[in-house]
Motif scaffolding. Structure first.
Motif, PDB file in Angstrom:
ATOM      1  N   MET A 182      36.911 -30.376   0.386  1.00 29.24           N
ATOM      2  CA  MET A 182      35.507 -29.788  -0.138  1.00 29.24           C
ATOM      3  C   MET A 182      34.725 -28.713  -0.127  1.00 29.24           C
ATOM      4  SD  MET A 182      33.154 -33.107   1.711  1.00 29.24           S
ATOM      5  CE  MET A 182      33.422 -31.674   3.453  1.00 29.24           C
ATOM      6  N   ASN A 183      34.289 -28.736  -0.665  1.00 27.43           N
ATOM      7  CA  ASN A 183      33.442 -27.695  -1.236  1.00 27.43           C
ATOM      8  C   ASN A 183      32.021 -27.849   0.092  1.00 27.43           C
ATOM      9  OD1 ASN A 183      31.661 -25.567  -1.255  1.00 27.43           O
ATOM     10  ND2 ASN A 183      30.392 -26.197  -3.710  1.00 27.43           N
ATOM     11  N   VAL A 184      32.406 -26.942   1.643  1.00 25.21           N
ATOM     12  CA  VAL A 184      30.371 -26.573   2.283  1.00 25.21           C
ATOM     13  C   VAL A 184      29.858 -25.656   1.746  1.00 25.21           C
ATOM     14  CG1 VAL A 184      29.904 -26.679   4.395  1.00 25.21           C
ATOM     15  CG2 VAL A 184      31.855 -28.211   3.466  1.00 25.21           C
ATOM     16  N   GLU A 185      28.672 -25.845   1.343  1.00 28.51           N
ATOM     17  CA  GLU A 185      27.728 -24.650   1.532  1.00 28.51           C
ATOM     18  C   GLU A 185      26.491 -24.660   2.560  1.00 28.51           C
ATOM     19  OE1 GLU A 185      25.656 -21.766  -1.884  1.00 28.51           O
ATOM     20  OE2 GLU A 185      27.044 -23.831  -2.221  1.00 28.51           O
ATOM     21  N   LEU A 186      26.673 -23.560   3.465  1.00 23.25           N
ATOM     22  CA  LEU A 186      25.693 -23.459   4.593  1.00 23.25           C
ATOM     23  C   LEU A 186      24.249 -22.779   3.829  1.00 23.25           C
ATOM     24  CD1 LEU A 186      25.399 -23.709   7.754  1.00 23.25           C
ATOM     25  CD2 LEU A 186      25.904 -20.844   7.748  1.00 23.25           C
ATOM     26  N   LEU A 187      23.452 -24.252   3.949  1.00 24.06           N
ATOM     27  CA  LEU A 187      21.781 -23.274   3.245  1.00 24.06           C
ATOM     28  C   LEU A 187      20.455 -22.744   4.054  1.00 24.06           C
ATOM     29  CD1 LEU A 187      21.538 -26.893   1.235  1.00 24.06           C
ATOM     30  CD2 LEU A 187      22.270 -25.005   0.801  1.00 24.06           C
ATOM     31  N   TYR A 188      21.052 -23.555   5.085  1.00 17.65           N
ATOM     32  CA  TYR A 188      19.747 -22.517   6.699  1.00 17.65           C
ATOM     33  C   TYR A 188      20.375 -22.924   7.941  1.00 17.65           C
ATOM     34  CZ  TYR A 188      15.726 -22.474   8.660  1.00 17.65           C
ATOM     35  OH  TYR A 188      15.141 -21.313   9.533  1.00 17.65           O
ATOM     36  N   ASN A 189      20.480 -22.178   8.302  1.00 13.60           N
ATOM     37  CA  ASN A 189      20.896 -21.652   9.905  1.00 13.60           C
ATOM     38  C   ASN A 189      19.919 -20.562  10.214  1.00 13.60           C
ATOM     39  OD1 ASN A 189      21.826 -22.553  12.652  1.00 13.60           O
ATOM     40  ND2 ASN A 189      23.819 -21.059  11.714  1.00 13.60           N
ATOM     41  N   GLU A 234      38.330 -22.492  18.005  1.00 10.82           N
ATOM     42  CA  GLU A 234      36.838 -21.457  18.368  1.00 10.82           C
ATOM     43  C   GLU A 234      38.400 -20.004  18.593  1.00 10.82           C
ATOM     44  OE1 GLU A 234      33.936 -21.907  20.848  1.00 10.82           O
ATOM     45  OE2 GLU A 234      32.968 -23.330  19.246  1.00 10.82           O
ATOM     46  N   GLU A 264      40.078 -19.033  15.475  1.00 14.25           N
ATOM     47  CA  GLU A 264      38.914 -17.940  14.791  1.00 14.25           C
ATOM     48  C   GLU A 264      39.143 -16.504  15.186  1.00 14.25           C
ATOM     49  OE1 GLU A 264      34.984 -19.422  13.583  1.00 14.25           O
ATOM     50  OE2 GLU A 264      35.591 -20.859  14.551  1.00 14.25           O
ATOM     51  N   ILE A 289      27.103 -21.681  16.191  1.00 13.66           N
ATOM     52  CA  ILE A 289      26.665 -22.765  15.986  1.00 13.66           C
ATOM     53  C   ILE A 289      26.721 -23.296  14.222  1.00 13.66           C
ATOM     54  CG2 ILE A 289      24.421 -22.976  16.052  1.00 13.66           C
ATOM     55  CD1 ILE A 289      26.155 -26.108  17.363  1.00 13.66           C
TER      56      ILE A 289
END
Lengths: 195, 298
Positions: free
Chosen positions: B1-8, B226, B229, B298
């Motif tokens: 699935m395509n996940v894009e982080l818009l704001y953090n 984690e 990673e 996070i």
């Protein structure tokens, strides 16, 4: 009646990702440019036409067993009897150890004062019997603050009635900011270029 | 699935380069102190040439090291709070005592050594050994107890720090011995038996260090998400040039080969090998501190 233990609940079914909480927090706590006590992480997932946005409002969890209090060398970070973790601005020397230890990354160095700060659920308002600024400001009432020990409080009822989750329970700090309809995709999303 | 982080919000660096430098300097100090006590504390005569220079270096390095801490702290004028308000559960509080007692003990030990009072030198040398171990071991606990980071939160961290401190300390002693005999002795003759002993010790500690690093990475690779990673950051992603090549191949495996092969174990070979080890251990601190906090929480 038992002593209060405050808790926070964010109902993500109601959150519209408007960032009003972040703005209200900045305003209330005079948070300088570039740092935030409370913010909303946003992701977009899926492919057209099956696309959705998820929001993850973040703030201090004011944990039951806070690692920041354990590691603070000067007792600047302390836990109150009502569970809220505060930072004494006079004690803090800005060593950043609490920031390194906090699994939630909610602590920052105030660029003006050069000491560590974080969300304390607007403890100065709570002491006067009013709600935290972000809770008051939220236009969709997605944020609930109250006494977890009082079974008649809104937060205690909502936690009892819904399936709730917390962030990173594996860390064993006992976070007290609960979420309804938490999206794990939003929790796990990391910024691009970082593994 | 395509996940894009818009704001953090991006977290700022917490420990960073100053703390890596601090860990490196305390490690060198602890290593050279322990090398100094081999002759003046334990009576191993072949290490006598390292005794005085070892304690001088240990003291100087441990006077410089806390400067990095002052540069790192947001409110350096408030450091007296570390002595006024002591939290027994915080390794930094332990450090405030160790960083005071250890240099004082170094000064006393050095004073008696230069005065020629061997009995008292021996006593303060032996007192200094646990202090030297603690002053560097506690830095390992600082990272191990910061539970947010998978790379740090391991019980191996204190011993890993101590072993790498010995590796860098012995390498520095090899260089010190070579420089001392090359420039400051009357006949400019190298102390080959001492250098050979140090080279073998260095090889032994490098093998132990490699074993600890291997154990650490193997467990990280099979542990929770984690930790995986963190392991892949070291092995395949942005920290792999520092971790794989500089720290382990350049800083450990090549020097190890030099130290165990009689053909390469010349004065030149040992000089090059020791410099490589000291660079490698600096990058070990760099990788552990900066790599540990590289992955967003996070």
């Amino acid at each position: 009646m038992s002593r209060p233990r405050y808790g926070f609940l964010i109902d993500l079914r109601r959150c519209i990702g408007c960032h009003t909480c972040s703005v209200a927090c900045k305003n209330e706590n005079a948070v300088p440019l570039g740092v935030w006590r409370s913010w909303v992480k946003q992701i977009e997932k899926g492919e057209y036409p099956n696309v959705t946005r998820s929001f993850l409002p973040l703030l201090c969890n004011n944990c039951k067993d806070p690692i920041c209090v354990t590691v603070c060398p000067t007792f600047a970070s302390q836990q109150r009897e009502d569970g809220i973790v505060t930072i004494d601005p006079h004690r803090c020397i800005g060593c950043r150890y609490c920031m390194a230890a906090c699994p939630y990354g909610v602590r920052f160095i105030n660029p003006i004062l050069q000491i560590c700060q974080k969300c304390d659920w607007c403890v100065h308002r709570v002491e006067r019997g009013i709600q935290p600024a972000c809770v008051d400001a939220c236009p969709s009432n997605a944020r609930v603050f109250g006494d977890l020990n009082d079974p008649e409080s809104d937060i205690a009822k909502m936690i009892a009635d819904n399936s709730v989750s917390v962030l990173k329970p594996i860390m064993g700090t006992g976070p007290q900011a609960y979420y309804i309809a938490l999206d794990i995709t939003a929790v796990n999303a990391k910024s691009e270029g970082q593994e | 699935m395509n996940v894009e982080l818009l704001y953090n919000i991006h977290l700022e660096e917490t420990f960073g380069l100053y703390i890596a430098i601090y860990f490196y300097l305390t490690g060198l100090s602890a290593g050279s102190f322990i090398m100094s006590t081999l002759s003046y504390g334990f009576g191993l005569k072949q290490f006598k040439p390292l005794g005085k220079v070892g304690v001088v270096l240990a003291t100087i390095l441990l006077v410089i090291a806390p400067v990095a801490l002052l540069l790192h702290a947001g409110q350096p004028l408030k450091v007296w709070h570390l002595f006024a308000y002591i939290n027994p559960t915080s390794p930094i509080s332990w450090g405030s005592f160790l960083l005071t007692l250890y240099p004082i003990n170094c000064l006393i030990y050095g004073y008696f050594m230069f005065r020629g009072d061997m009995k008292r030198t021996r006593i303060f040398g032996l007192i200094g050994i646990p202090l030297a171990i603690m002053v560097h071991g506690y830095t390992g606990f600082i990272l191990a107890i910061a539970k947010a980071r998978a790379l740090w939160n391991t019980a191996l961290m204190p011993i890993l720090f101590l072993v790498s401190a010995m590796v860098s300390g012995i390498a520095m002693m090899i260089l010190v011995s070579i420089i001392k005999d090359r420039f400051f002795s009357k006949d400019h003759k190298q102390n080959i038996p001492l250098l050979n002993t140090l080279a073998v010790m260095l090889a032994g500690f490098i093998v132990f260090d490699l074993f600890l690093v291997l154990s650490d990475v193997l467990v990280l690779l099979t542990s929770h998400s984690e930790a995986k990673e963190a392991a892949s950051l070291l092995l395949y992603h942005s920290f792999s040039p520092y971790f794989v090549f500089v720290e382990n191949i350049f800083g450990k495996i090549i020097p190890l080969t030099i130290m165990v092969t009689p053909r390469f174990r010349t004065v030149t070979g040992m000089t090059i090998g020791a410099i490589m080890v000291m660079i490698g251990i600096f990058f070990m601190r760099y990788v552990v501190v900066l790599g540990g906090e590289h992955i967003p929480l996070i």
